[in-house]
Design a protein around this motif. Structure first.
Motif, mmCIF file in Angstrom:
data_model
loop_
_atom_site.group_PDB
_atom_site.id
_atom_site.type_symbol
_atom_site.label_atom_id
_atom_site.label_comp_id
_atom_site.label_asym_id
_atom_site.label_seq_id
_atom_site.Cartn_x
_atom_site.Cartn_y
_atom_site.Cartn_z
ATOM 1 N N LEU A 133 -48.954 -40.891 -24.606
ATOM 2 C CA LEU A 133 -50.214 -40.241 -24.918
ATOM 3 C C LEU A 133 -50.122 -39.492 -26.241
ATOM 4 C CD1 LEU A 133 -51.210 -38.735 -21.442
ATOM 5 C CD2 LEU A 133 -51.941 -40.893 -22.474
ATOM 6 N N PRO A 134 -51.095 -39.683 -27.124
ATOM 7 C CA PRO A 134 -51.081 -38.936 -28.390
ATOM 8 C C PRO A 134 -51.504 -37.478 -28.220
ATOM 9 C CG PRO A 134 -53.037 -40.316 -28.275
ATOM 10 C CD PRO A 134 -52.202 -40.654 -27.059
ATOM 11 N N ARG A 135 -52.345 -37.222 -27.196
ATOM 12 C CA ARG A 135 -52.869 -35.865 -26.960
ATOM 13 C C ARG A 135 -52.873 -35.567 -25.467
ATOM 14 N NH1 ARG A 135 -58.682 -36.567 -29.669
ATOM 15 N NH2 ARG A 135 -58.621 -38.283 -28.176
ATOM 16 N N VAL A 174 -56.411 -24.778 -32.931
ATOM 17 C CA VAL A 174 -55.155 -24.294 -32.349
ATOM 18 C C VAL A 174 -54.002 -24.713 -33.258
ATOM 19 C CG1 VAL A 174 -53.633 -24.347 -30.341
ATOM 20 C CG2 VAL A 174 -56.118 -24.466 -30.023
ATOM 21 N N TYR A 175 -53.071 -23.780 -33.473
ATOM 22 C CA TYR A 175 -51.940 -24.009 -34.367
ATOM 23 C C TYR A 175 -50.624 -23.725 -33.660
ATOM 24 C CZ TYR A 175 -55.283 -24.059 -38.252
ATOM 25 O OH TYR A 175 -56.310 -24.374 -39.102
ATOM 26 N N ALA A 176 -49.572 -24.380 -34.159
ATOM 27 C CA ALA A 176 -48.201 -24.088 -33.745
ATOM 28 C C ALA A 176 -47.319 -24.195 -34.981
ATOM 29 C CB ALA A 176 -47.722 -25.053 -32.665
ATOM 30 N N ILE A 209 -52.664 -28.299 -34.424
ATOM 31 C CA ILE A 209 -52.239 -29.289 -33.431
ATOM 32 C C ILE A 209 -53.353 -29.676 -32.463
ATOM 33 C CG2 ILE A 209 -49.815 -28.613 -33.521
ATOM 34 C CD1 ILE A 209 -50.373 -27.031 -30.878
ATOM 35 N N GLY A 210 -54.549 -29.128 -32.649
ATOM 36 C CA GLY A 210 -55.640 -29.471 -31.759
ATOM 37 C C GLY A 210 -56.722 -28.416 -31.754
ATOM 38 N N ALA A 211 -57.514 -28.389 -30.680
ATOM 39 C CA ALA A 211 -58.636 -27.463 -30.605
ATOM 40 C C ALA A 211 -58.936 -27.097 -29.160
ATOM 41 C CB ALA A 211 -59.874 -28.073 -31.259
ATOM 42 N N ILE A 212 -59.575 -25.954 -29.007
ATOM 43 C CA ILE A 212 -60.055 -25.519 -27.695
ATOM 44 C C ILE A 212 -61.224 -26.410 -27.282
ATOM 45 C CG2 ILE A 212 -61.053 -23.617 -26.376
ATOM 46 C CD1 ILE A 212 -58.191 -23.093 -27.252
ATOM 47 N N THR A 213 -61.229 -26.847 -26.035
ATOM 48 C CA THR A 213 -62.363 -27.611 -25.516
ATOM 49 C C THR A 213 -63.270 -26.738 -24.645
ATOM 50 O OG1 THR A 213 -61.039 -28.377 -23.627
ATOM 51 C CG2 THR A 213 -61.097 -29.779 -25.596
ATOM 52 N N SER A 214 -62.679 -25.844 -23.848
ATOM 53 C CA SER A 214 -63.437 -24.890 -23.040
ATOM 54 C C SER A 214 -62.676 -23.576 -23.017
ATOM 55 C CB SER A 214 -63.609 -25.383 -21.591
ATOM 56 O OG SER A 214 -64.446 -26.502 -21.502
ATOM 57 N N ASP A 273 -51.791 -32.037 -29.617
ATOM 58 C CA ASP A 273 -50.801 -33.079 -29.833
ATOM 59 C C ASP A 273 -49.807 -33.067 -28.680
ATOM 60 O OD1 ASP A 273 -52.056 -33.529 -32.217
ATOM 61 O OD2 ASP A 273 -50.531 -32.551 -33.453
ATOM 62 N N ALA A 274 -49.521 -34.219 -28.131
ATOM 63 C CA ALA A 274 -48.707 -34.301 -26.918
ATOM 64 C C ALA A 274 -47.302 -33.743 -27.112
ATOM 65 C CB ALA A 274 -48.636 -35.747 -26.438
ATOM 66 N N ASN A 275 -46.766 -33.822 -28.328
ATOM 67 C CA ASN A 275 -45.390 -33.377 -28.540
ATOM 68 C C ASN A 275 -45.239 -31.863 -28.573
ATOM 69 O OD1 ASN A 275 -46.682 -33.033 -30.962
ATOM 70 N ND2 ASN A 275 -45.054 -33.921 -32.219
#
Length: 375
Positions: free
Chosen positions: A283-285, A304-306, A311-316, A333-335
């Motif tokens: 899975l990529p995410r 969202v950061y690391a 590395i992504g975003a808040i959905t809810s 990101d899955a990793n």
């Protein structure tokens, strides 16, 4: 602009002096009656009554209905017997989610699909486009009103309003033609709050009477009406996904953490090839739960950061009334999606510390009976 649509219960809840209604996907629906916090707490401690008549209902009938639904949905419809329901997903060929829904087996060759209101027309067209064999699809949404009675006191309220047989319904089971305070009702043990509860399907003309009868039956048990605000905080605490935010045509059920509703061994279904490829490649995410460490509420769309990398975003996201914490779901990101990973959420230009945590955020006590998925 087109006027907002109203459910058959609008004349009832519009009479509450403090009710506040909003435009929800073209519907004029109550976001709160007495305040979101009070309504949320009532569902967690006593009971709340929701009008969810805006949901869509599609009837699939014919000798080929089972084969058709096996092809169009990801779950295994052949496992259903009369009086049972299952959560499932409509997938696109590329693995994206067209919609999530509940399938009710009314009889052999007769199924009712309860779909998200904003997707009802799209879902109907999707089913018609992929229809084959002896199958008929009817949109019966205008003929159905839907109430959701949710909370620890829901069973006690139903014991006063309906036959005792309803109380023995397990999760995702339903009974047709039930007499609830003199009203002919289909009663399902499902919901969208993380609590025990019932959903009641009734004719639009009978809906106001049923609402008032349930409110009277539940008065001494703390029943109050509940709106969209409490519905959203309740479902998020229980990690119940919302279409359009936590999953969409750009997010697969595997990425959304719904892989248990994808039955690989049932035969071919739309999206299976793409999902198998995704599972094989990794899975990529992943959709994960987060808890804010710093001050701030994560909202849908916040980055969202690391380690300084997005590395992504808040959905809810919300401030949890039950847990007294700021929580959210994020597609990352899955990793970097392991529990315990520390993150930063960009809240209006300020990086605020957060951490990935296990979900659901809230789970009711073991002695409560199992509830359902969504209302």
């Amino acid at each position: 602009m087109s006027p907002l649509r109203r459910t058959p219960l609008y004349p009832v809840y519009s009479s509450y002096p403090s009710v506040r209604c909003i435009d929800f996907g073209g519907w004029e629906l109550p976001v709160q009656y007495y305040g979101m916090l009070r309504e949320h707490d009532a569902v967690r401690r006593q009971a709340g009554l929701f009008d969810v008549s805006h949901m869509g209902e599609l009837l699939v009938t014919g000798e080929g209905a089972l084969a058709f639904l096996q092809r169009i949905t990801t779950n295994d419809v052949s496992r259903l017997t009369d009086g049972r329901a299952q959560y499932s997903i409509l997938c696109a060929p590329d693995g994206g989610v067209v919609d999530d829904l509940i399938v009710y087996r009314l009889a052999s060759g007769k199924y009712m699909l309860v779909v998200n209101s904003a997707n009802a027309a799209k879902d109907f067209e999707w089913l018609q486009r992929h229809r084959f064999g002896d199958v008929r699809i009817d949109d019966i949404s205008e003929d159905v009103a839907l109430l959701a009675l949710q909370g620890p006191a829901a069973a006690g309220i139903m014991s006063e309003a309906a036959s005792s047989a309803v109380l023995s319904l397990p999760a995702f089971h339903f009974a047709s033609d039930v007499n609830v305070s003199g009203t002919r009702t289909l009663v399902s043990r499902t919901g969208y709050t993380g609590e025990d509860g019932f959903e009641l399907f009734v004719s639009p003309a009978e809906a106001p009477k049923l609402w008032n009868d349930l409110m009277r039956a539940g008065e001494r048990r703390g029943l109050i009406p509940a709106g969209l605000g409490a519905r959203d905080t309740l479902r998020l605490e229980a990690r119940l996904p919302l279409y359009g935010q936590d999953m969409s045509e750009d997010v697969s059920p595997l990425e959304a953490g719904l892989g248990s509703f994808v039955k690989w061994d049932k035969g071919e279904f739309i999206g299976k090839e793409a999902l198998l490829a995704q599972r094989s490649a990794g899975l990529p995410r992943k959709l994960v739960g987060i808890r804010m460490i710093g001050r701030g509420i994560p909202r849908s769309g916040y980055a969202v950061y690391a380690s300084g990398k997005r590395i992504g975003a808040i959905t809810s996201g919300t401030q949890s009334p039950t847990l007294k914490q700021n929580i959210g779901l994020a597609l990352l990101d899955a990793n970097v999606a392991e529990v315990g990973t520390e993150l930063q959420v960009d809240i209006r230009g300020k990086f605020v510390a957060a951490q990935i945590v296990k979900t659901p955020f809230y789970r009711r006590t073991a002695e409560s009976t199992e509830g359902g998925k969504r209302s």
